[in-house]
Design a protein around this motif. Structure first.
Motif, PDB file in Angstrom:
ATOM      1  N   GLU A   1     -80.985  77.578 -99.619  1.00 48.28           N
ATOM      2  CA  GLU A   1     -81.038  77.446-101.079  1.00 48.28           C
ATOM      3  C   GLU A   1     -80.348  78.619-101.779  1.00 48.28           C
ATOM      4  O   GLU A   1     -79.715  78.436-102.813  1.00 48.28           O
ATOM      5  N   TYR A   2     -80.520  79.802-101.205  1.00 46.38           N
ATOM      6  CA  TYR A   2     -79.916  81.021-101.738  1.00 46.38           C
ATOM      7  C   TYR A   2     -79.120  81.657-100.591  1.00 46.38           C
ATOM      8  O   TYR A   2     -79.572  82.598 -99.933  1.00 46.38           O
ATOM      9  N   PRO A   3     -77.917  81.121-100.309  1.00 48.64           N
ATOM     10  CA  PRO A   3     -77.179  81.595 -99.141  1.00 48.64           C
ATOM     11  C   PRO A   3     -76.671  83.027 -99.315  1.00 48.64           C
ATOM     12  O   PRO A   3     -76.073  83.369-100.345  1.00 48.64           O
ATOM     13  N   THR A   4     -76.916  83.842 -98.310  1.00 54.15           N
ATOM     14  CA  THR A   4     -76.338  85.185 -98.276  1.00 54.15           C
ATOM     15  C   THR A   4     -75.167  85.255 -97.289  1.00 54.15           C
ATOM     16  O   THR A   4     -74.387  86.198 -97.316  1.00 54.15           O
ATOM     17  N   LEU A   5     -75.085  84.229 -96.435  1.00 54.14           N
ATOM     18  CA  LEU A   5     -74.003  84.105 -95.462  1.00 54.14           C
ATOM     19  C   LEU A   5     -73.916  82.654 -95.026  1.00 54.14           C
ATOM     20  O   LEU A   5     -74.829  81.856 -95.276  1.00 54.14           O
ATOM     21  N   ALA A   6     -72.820  82.319 -94.365  1.00 53.01           N
ATOM     22  CA  ALA A   6     -72.702  81.038 -93.665  1.00 53.01           C
ATOM     23  C   ALA A   6     -72.587  81.360 -92.185  1.00 53.01           C
ATOM     24  O   ALA A   6     -71.675  82.080 -91.770  1.00 53.01           O
ATOM     25  N   HIS A   7     -73.530  80.874 -91.377  1.00 50.41           N
ATOM     26  CA  HIS A   7     -73.484  81.144 -89.932  1.00 50.41           C
ATOM     27  C   HIS A   7     -72.693  80.036 -89.247  1.00 50.41           C
ATOM     28  O   HIS A   7     -72.918  78.851 -89.477  1.00 50.41           O
ATOM     29  N   LEU A   8     -71.759  80.430 -88.395  1.00 53.54           N
ATOM     30  CA  LEU A   8     -70.685  79.512 -88.002  1.00 53.54           C
ATOM     31  C   LEU A   8     -70.527  79.348 -86.495  1.00 53.54           C
ATOM     32  O   LEU A   8     -69.427  79.128 -85.996  1.00 53.54           O
ATOM     33  N   GLY A   9     -71.652  79.418 -85.780  1.00 51.91           N
ATOM     34  CA  GLY A   9     -71.635  79.081 -84.369  1.00 51.91           C
ATOM     35  C   GLY A   9     -71.754  80.278 -83.450  1.00 51.91           C
ATOM     36  O   GLY A   9     -71.452  81.409 -83.813  1.00 51.91           O
ATOM     37  N   GLN A  10     -72.215  80.002 -82.228  1.00 53.83           N
ATOM     38  CA  GLN A  10     -72.448  81.043 -81.230  1.00 53.83           C
ATOM     39  C   GLN A  10     -71.344  81.043 -80.175  1.00 53.83           C
ATOM     40  O   GLN A  10     -70.781  79.995 -79.852  1.00 53.83           O
ATOM     41  N   PHE A  11     -71.093  82.220 -79.613  1.00 52.08           N
ATOM     42  CA  PHE A  11     -70.007  82.334 -78.628  1.00 52.08           C
ATOM     43  C   PHE A  11     -70.224  83.538 -77.730  1.00 52.08           C
ATOM     44  O   PHE A  11     -71.045  84.426 -78.021  1.00 52.08           O
ATOM     45  N   ASN A  12     -69.495  83.553 -76.637  1.00 50.33           N
ATOM     46  CA  ASN A  12     -69.468  84.680 -75.709  1.00 50.33           C
ATOM     47  C   ASN A  12     -68.030  85.077 -75.432  1.00 50.33           C
ATOM     48  O   ASN A  12     -67.172  84.199 -75.279  1.00 50.33           O
ATOM     49  N   ILE A  13     -67.775  86.389 -75.383  1.00 56.60           N
ATOM     50  CA  ILE A  13     -66.468  86.885 -74.971  1.00 56.60           C
ATOM     51  C   ILE A  13     -66.686  87.876 -73.822  1.00 56.60           C
ATOM     52  O   ILE A  13     -67.264  88.944 -74.036  1.00 56.60           O
ATOM     53  N   PRO A  14     -66.261  87.526 -72.612  1.00 58.83           N
ATOM     54  CA  PRO A  14     -66.459  88.440 -71.486  1.00 58.83           C
ATOM     55  C   PRO A  14     -65.465  89.593 -71.512  1.00 58.83           C
ATOM     56  O   PRO A  14     -64.445  89.554 -72.202  1.00 58.83           O
ATOM     57  N   VAL A  15     -65.781  90.624 -70.754  1.00 60.62           N
ATOM     58  CA  VAL A  15     -64.900  91.772 -70.571  1.00 60.62           C
ATOM     59  C   VAL A  15     -63.917  91.473 -69.443  1.00 60.62           C
ATOM     60  O   VAL A  15     -64.253  90.788 -68.474  1.00 60.62           O
ATOM     61  N   ALA A  16     -62.697  91.973 -69.568  1.00 56.45           N
ATOM     62  CA  ALA A  16     -61.726  91.938 -68.461  1.00 56.45           C
ATOM     63  C   ALA A  16     -61.544  93.377 -67.987  1.00 56.45           C
ATOM     64  O   ALA A  16     -61.231  94.263 -68.795  1.00 56.45           O
ATOM     65  N   LYS A  17     -61.762  93.621 -66.690  1.00 61.50           N
ATOM     66  CA  LYS A  17     -61.656  94.984 -66.183  1.00 61.50           C
ATOM     67  C   LYS A  17     -61.065  94.984 -64.779  1.00 61.50           C
ATOM     68  O   LYS A  17     -61.117  93.981 -64.057  1.00 61.50           O
TER      69      LYS A  17
END
Length: 520
Positions: free
Chosen positions: A482-498
């Protein structure tokens, strides 16, 4: 004989050089380091910098349980109003001074002046007093259910411990003294913004005796130096990793992972399995987003899948999730968002018409050098299809960090929104989630102001009843619709490359470099 000695000396010099080089870890982080005050900003690159050079009173383990870190112990009075904290022996700042209770009190106060969770805590604090150099008390006006969780907050903003003289800097002013309390020393003399940041082992740091676990336990440093090398082009960074010029990339492009997987000298590892969440942050101070209903129109115009495809591309690494407080966790629910984040452009346009939207441009800050920057053109397209006029302004992420702190009108350098991401550990409930706070001028950048949200957050914080907390968390999410402070737009993972020569990295909400080793 002289020639033999000379040859031996030269060989020894080469071996010494190789040994030194083997103890220098070179990493490409997700962003350059230009701001170095982890209380002044919530930016993750600055939080990561904070974990290099500062320590914390408490810290979470790999199960997100809060453990003592700089503390030896704490105790709570029977009436739950007085907390007594005792520091462990041997704690020093980088200038050799002992860490004292006064330093801790000043650091907590500065952190709380900027952090949403800290503000809620301090709202219930009557006093903090040093009993002796190693002991201080925190006295509450009324019982508060999140004292330990607040001081053990794992991510932005983190209650890092600084010398009192530094911590007395107002929270809205950046510090200029980078004397830390942690396992690495920031080499300000070698810092080259746009090129690299350098951290040397703090030889007088005293680790805890316990094994390391996430951000807690023994912070044993096995490297002489860590260099964060700035290589903004992802392909150039990838080539440097393949050739061994660097040792690790914190956030490689997902599209490059198949190339890395073909190289036996490269490993792909996810050290933050809880993942992260994309979001669009609103600035509520100026038109058009000073109107909550117009921000609601944004929630109808956007959808999560388009952002996830733009940022991550591979469904193996993302999922749509309308739960503000992260799918798979105790407070996950779709309530309030069942009909939103579906790109219902007709509904968006209907709301804009009802609210008399006059075409005031939405000024979107567009970071061209980060993964989240890839999302901004998607936001522009979807908002325009939903009836908005959009002005997308390109800049690097460090400029976004500076610009987003400004409250000026749009025609004087102000802004309406920007894309970012939060690690899930920052989003698990209504108190830890900084962008949910709506305490007006005291709120995080964007400065939302809503008494109902704050009342619900207060109720969540003061109860210890799990059922009540779940009820309040759901009510907060409904109010956010009703009183948006943000729009949350999905979950994700980014792995490390080493490279495989790098070992000992810890599962953690933030990347850390203690316990890490680099083989020859």
């Amino acid at each position: 004989m002289r020639r033999v000695k000379g040859a031996l000396a030269a060989a020894a010099a080469v071996l010494f050089s190789a040994s030194v080089e083997a103890q220098t870890l070179k990493v490409v982080m997700h962003s350059d380091v230009k701001i170095v005050d982890p209380i002044w900003t919530t930016a993750y690159i600055v939080r990561n910098h904070g974990y290099m050079i500062y320590d914390t009173l408490l810290a979470v383990d790999d199960k997100l349980a809060v453990k003592p870190q700089m503390l030896e112990s704490w105790k709570v009075s029977d009436d739950k109003l007085t907390y007594t904290f005792t520091l462990r022996d041997g704690l020093k700042f980088h200038d050799g001074a002992a860490v004292t209770a006064e330093d801790c009190i000043a650091s907590i106060k500065r952190w709380a002046s900027r952090d949403a969770m800290g503000q809620k805590l301090m709202g219930s604090v009557k006093s903090m007093t040093a009993v002796d150099p190693k002991t201080f008390t925190l006295v509450l006006n009324e019982p508060y259910g999140l004292v330990i969780e607040s001081l053990g907050k794992p991510s932005s903003n983190v209650p890092f411990i600084m010398p009192k003289r530094v911590a007395e800097t107002p929270g809205n002013t950046q510090i200029t003294d980078f004397t830390g309390s942690g396992p690495f020393v920031f080499r300000r003399d070698l810092w080259r913004p746009g090129e690299k940041a350098v951290y040397d082992k703090f030889k007088d740091y005293k680790p805890r005796a316990e094994p390391p676990s996430a951000l807690s336990g023994g912070k044993n440093v096995y490297l002489d130096r860590v260099e964060w090398v700035n290589i903004p082009d992802p392909q150039t960074a990838a080539n440097a990793l393949l050739t061994g010029e660097i040792d690790m990339i914190e956030q490689p492009l997902i599209e490059l992972l198949p190339m890395f997987e073909k190289d036996k000298n490269i490993e792909i590892v996810d050290y933050n399995p809880l993942g992260s969440q994309y979001s669009l942050r609103f600035n509520v101070l100026h038109k058009p987003f000073d109107n909550a209903r117009i921000r609601q129109a944004v929630l109808y115009a956007l959808n999560q899948k388009d952002f996830l495809l733009a940022g991550i591309n591979d469904p193996k690494y993302f999922k749509e999730c309308k739960a503000l407080f992260i799918c798979g966790t105790p407070y996950a629910t779709d309530k309030g968002f069942e009909d939103k984040l579906t790109s219902n452009f007709a509904k968006s346009k209907e709301i804009l018409k009802q609210e008399g939207y006059d075409g005031t441009p939405v000024v979107l800050l567009y970071a061209t050098d980060t993964n989240t920057g890839r999302l901004t053109p998607v936001a522009k397209s979807l908002l325009e299809r939903g009836g908005f006029v959009v002005d997308m302004q390109a800049m690097d992420w460090q400029t976004v960090l500076s610009r987003r702190s400004r409250k000026e009108p749009l025609n004087a350098g102000g802004w309406s929104g920007f894309m970012t991401s939060w690690v899930s550990a920052d989003l698990l409930d209504p108190i830890v989630s900084a962008f949910v706070g709506a305490a007006c001028d005291k709120a995080a950048i964007g400065w939302p102001c809503d008494a109902k949200l704050e009342e619900l957050r207060d109720a969540f914080a003061k109860t210890t009843d799990p059922a009540k907390r779940k009820e309040y968390a759901e009510a907060v999410q409904v109010r956010e619709s009703e009183y948006p402070t943000l729009a949350h737009l999905g979950q994700f993972n980014i792995p490390v490359a080493k490279r495989t020569t790098v070992t000992g990295n810890l599962i953690s909400p933030a990347p850390v470099f203690w316990n890490v080793r680099k083989a020859q």
